[in-house]
Design a protein around this motif. Structure first.
Motif, PDB file in Angstrom:
ATOM      1  N   VAL A  58       0.847  -1.200   0.000  1.00 21.24           N
ATOM      2  CA  VAL A  58       0.000   0.000   0.000  1.00 21.24           C
ATOM      3  C   VAL A  58       0.878   1.245   0.000  1.00 21.24           C
ATOM      4  N   VAL A  59       1.893   1.274   0.853  1.00 20.71           N
ATOM      5  CA  VAL A  59       2.791   2.426   0.921  1.00 20.71           C
ATOM      6  C   VAL A  59       3.511   2.626  -0.414  1.00 20.71           C
ATOM      7  N   GLU A  60       4.001   1.545  -1.000  1.00 25.84           N
ATOM      8  CA  GLU A  60       4.709   1.642  -2.282  1.00 25.84           C
ATOM      9  C   GLU A  60       3.783   2.100  -3.407  1.00 25.84           C
ATOM     10  N   ALA A  61       2.566   1.559  -3.470  1.00 30.63           N
ATOM     11  CA  ALA A  61       1.616   1.964  -4.516  1.00 30.63           C
ATOM     12  C   ALA A  61       1.222   3.428  -4.339  1.00 30.63           C
ATOM     13  N   ARG A  62       1.066   3.860  -3.109  1.00 29.29           N
ATOM     14  CA  ARG A  62       0.739   5.263  -2.852  1.00 29.29           C
ATOM     15  C   ARG A  62       1.888   6.158  -3.303  1.00 29.29           C
ATOM     16  N   ARG A  63       3.106   5.770  -2.984  1.00 32.70           N
ATOM     17  CA  ARG A  63       4.271   6.571  -3.363  1.00 32.70           C
ATOM     18  C   ARG A  63       4.414   6.668  -4.885  1.00 32.70           C
ATOM     19  N   LYS A  64       4.273   5.515  -5.565  1.00 28.88           N
ATOM     20  CA  LYS A  64       4.431   5.509  -7.029  1.00 28.88           C
ATOM     21  C   LYS A  64       3.319   6.261  -7.738  1.00 28.88           C
ATOM     22  N   GLY A  65       2.103   6.223  -7.206  1.00 30.96           N
ATOM     23  CA  GLY A  65       0.974   6.848  -7.880  1.00 30.96           C
ATOM     24  C   GLY A  65       0.635   8.238  -7.392  1.00 30.96           C
ATOM     25  N   TRP A  66       1.501   8.822  -6.539  1.00 29.50           N
ATOM     26  CA  TRP A  66       1.193  10.113  -5.936  1.00 29.50           C
ATOM     27  C   TRP A  66       1.259  11.244  -6.956  1.00 29.50           C
ATOM     28  N   GLN A  67       0.269  12.135  -6.899  1.00 33.99           N
ATOM     29  CA  GLN A  67       0.228  13.329  -7.754  1.00 33.99           C
ATOM     30  C   GLN A  67       0.070  14.565  -6.867  1.00 33.99           C
ATOM     31  N   TRP A  68       1.055  15.436  -6.940  1.00 35.39           N
ATOM     32  CA  TRP A  68       0.917  16.702  -6.215  1.00 35.39           C
ATOM     33  C   TRP A  68       0.010  17.647  -6.975  1.00 35.39           C
ATOM     34  N   ALA A  69       0.066  17.571  -8.318  1.00 36.94           N
ATOM     35  CA  ALA A  69      -0.754  18.462  -9.137  1.00 36.94           C
ATOM     36  C   ALA A  69      -1.069  17.762 -10.452  1.00 36.94           C
ATOM     37  N   ALA A  70      -2.190  18.178 -11.047  1.00 35.26           N
ATOM     38  CA  ALA A  70      -2.586  17.662 -12.359  1.00 35.26           C
ATOM     39  C   ALA A  70      -3.289  18.780 -13.110  1.00 35.26           C
ATOM     40  N   ASP A  71      -2.921  18.975 -14.355  1.00 42.28           N
ATOM     41  CA  ASP A  71      -3.485  20.035 -15.205  1.00 42.28           C
ATOM     42  C   ASP A  71      -3.383  21.410 -14.542  1.00 42.28           C
ATOM     43  N   GLY A  72      -2.260  21.642 -13.869  1.00 43.81           N
ATOM     44  CA  GLY A  72      -2.022  22.936 -13.256  1.00 43.81           C
ATOM     45  C   GLY A  72      -2.763  23.162 -11.947  1.00 43.81           C
ATOM     46  N   LEU A  73      -3.512  22.170 -11.482  1.00 43.36           N
ATOM     47  CA  LEU A  73      -4.244  22.306 -10.219  1.00 43.36           C
ATOM     48  C   LEU A  73      -3.623  21.416  -9.148  1.00 43.36           C
ATOM     49  N   ARG A  74      -3.634  21.919  -7.916  1.00 43.10           N
ATOM     50  CA  ARG A  74      -3.114  21.120  -6.810  1.00 43.10           C
ATOM     51  C   ARG A  74      -4.107  19.984  -6.513  1.00 43.10           C
ATOM     52  N   THR A  75      -3.618  18.751  -6.502  1.00 38.26           N
ATOM     53  CA  THR A  75      -4.497  17.597  -6.274  1.00 38.26           C
ATOM     54  C   THR A  75      -4.174  16.854  -4.990  1.00 38.26           C
ATOM     55  N   ARG A  76      -2.897  16.646  -4.702  1.00 40.64           N
ATOM     56  CA  ARG A  76      -2.467  15.867  -3.523  1.00 40.64           C
ATOM     57  C   ARG A  76      -3.285  14.589  -3.387  1.00 40.64           C
ATOM     58  N   ARG A  77      -3.095  13.700  -4.337  1.00 41.71           N
ATOM     59  CA  ARG A  77      -3.854  12.447  -4.371  1.00 41.71           C
ATOM     60  C   ARG A  77      -2.994  11.329  -4.930  1.00 41.71           C
ATOM     61  N   THR A  78      -3.499  10.108  -4.798  1.00 43.06           N
ATOM     62  CA  THR A  78      -2.858   8.969  -5.433  1.00 43.06           C
ATOM     63  C   THR A  78      -3.880   8.220  -6.266  1.00 43.06           C
ATOM     64  N   LEU A  79      -3.450   7.800  -7.427  1.00 43.76           N
ATOM     65  CA  LEU A  79      -4.276   6.947  -8.265  1.00 43.76           C
ATOM     66  C   LEU A  79      -3.767   5.509  -8.204  1.00 43.76           C
ATOM     67  N   GLY A  80      -2.833   5.267  -7.281  1.00 46.43           N
ATOM     68  CA  GLY A  80      -2.217   3.948  -7.165  1.00 46.43           C
ATOM     69  C   GLY A  80      -2.996   2.967  -6.307  1.00 46.43           C
ATOM     70  N   ILE A  81      -3.950   3.456  -5.524  1.00 43.09           N
ATOM     71  CA  ILE A  81      -4.765   2.564  -4.701  1.00 43.09           C
ATOM     72  C   ILE A  81      -6.229   2.987  -4.789  1.00 43.09           C
ATOM     73  N   ALA A  82      -7.097   2.034  -4.531  1.00 42.77           N
ATOM     74  CA  ALA A  82      -8.540   2.294  -4.557  1.00 42.77           C
ATOM     75  C   ALA A  82      -9.200   1.394  -3.531  1.00 42.77           C
ATOM     76  N   SER A  83     -10.463   1.626  -3.264  1.00 44.97           N
ATOM     77  CA  SER A  83     -11.202   0.806  -2.302  1.00 44.97           C
ATOM     78  C   SER A  83     -12.563   0.454  -2.882  1.00 44.97           C
ATOM     79  N   LEU A  84     -12.913  -0.818  -2.784  1.00 42.94           N
ATOM     80  CA  LEU A  84     -14.253  -1.281  -3.137  1.00 42.94           C
ATOM     81  C   LEU A  84     -14.801  -2.008  -1.924  1.00 42.94           C
ATOM     82  N   GLY A  85     -15.731  -1.381  -1.221  1.00 41.02           N
ATOM     83  CA  GLY A  85     -16.293  -1.953   0.001  1.00 41.02           C
ATOM     84  C   GLY A  85     -17.379  -2.969  -0.312  1.00 41.02           C
ATOM     85  N   GLY A  86     -17.645  -3.813   0.662  1.00 44.64           N
ATOM     86  CA  GLY A  86     -18.670  -4.839   0.522  1.00 44.64           C
ATOM     87  C   GLY A  86     -19.991  -4.412   1.131  1.00 44.64           C
TER      88      GLY A  86
END
Length: 188
Positions: A131-159
């Protein structure tokens, strides 16, 4: 035993000739069933639960004796299912007591062809590291000139069997990790 005696012992004959025309009482009983006790009668306690299979969330009554699950039936007090279960829900006793149930963590190495047993501490450490590695690799500080501070490296699908409190905590955890792809099947 004569043919006449055999026929009188036949449940259909007893149903047609006796006081039980619907076949739900004495006509349906045999000497073997007369000496049996329902698993629900010997339970120490009954625990209300929810079926784990789909988004419907049918109520279940879990019968426990000596710390072991002995029977699972539909909960008649459930407003969702009113005591009814589908075939999968009715067979959920096998999840707890079935011989195919796994009681340890299994791991298959990359490109491996066999599962190997690993202890739970090792499995949890592997999950945390990934989880830590996927978060680090997929981390985005900004996208399309906007501050995002997000990761696209992990997701959650609850039951669907998670309650509101569990879903709240999972949402908080994944939001804190920076995940934006958080979904739950209970919305179906």
């Amino acid at each position: 035993m004569g043919v006449h005696t055999w026929i009188e012992g036949w449940p259909v004959y007893r149903q047609l000739t006796g006081d039980d025309p619907t076949g739900r009482g004495a006509a349906a009983k045999s000497p073997a069933t007369a000496h049996r006790t329902a698993r629900t009668r010997t339970a120490d306690k009954v625990v209300p639960s929810v079926c784990p299979y789909c988004a419907v969330g049918c109520g279940q009554s879990v019968y426990v004796q000596d710390g072991r699950v002995t029977q699972i039936e539909g909960d008649p007090d459930s407003p969702v299912s009113r005591g009814r279960l589908c075939p999968k829900g009715a067979a959920s006793l096998q999840l707890t007591t079935g011989p195919a149930r796994e009681h340890h963590a299994l791991y298959r190495r990359p490109h491996g062809s066999r599962w190997e047993r690993i202890d739970l501490v090792t499995a949890m450490d592997m999950i945390a590291d990934r989880v830590v590695e996927a978060r680090r690799k997929g981390w985005q500080w900004a996208a399309d000139g906007l501050r995002t501070r997000r990761t696209l490296g992990i997701a959650s699908l609850g039951g669907a069997t998670l309650d509101n409190e569990e879903n709240y905590l999972i949402k908080k955890l994944f939001t804190a990790l920076g995940a934006v792809q958080i979904e739950n099947q209970a919305r179906i």
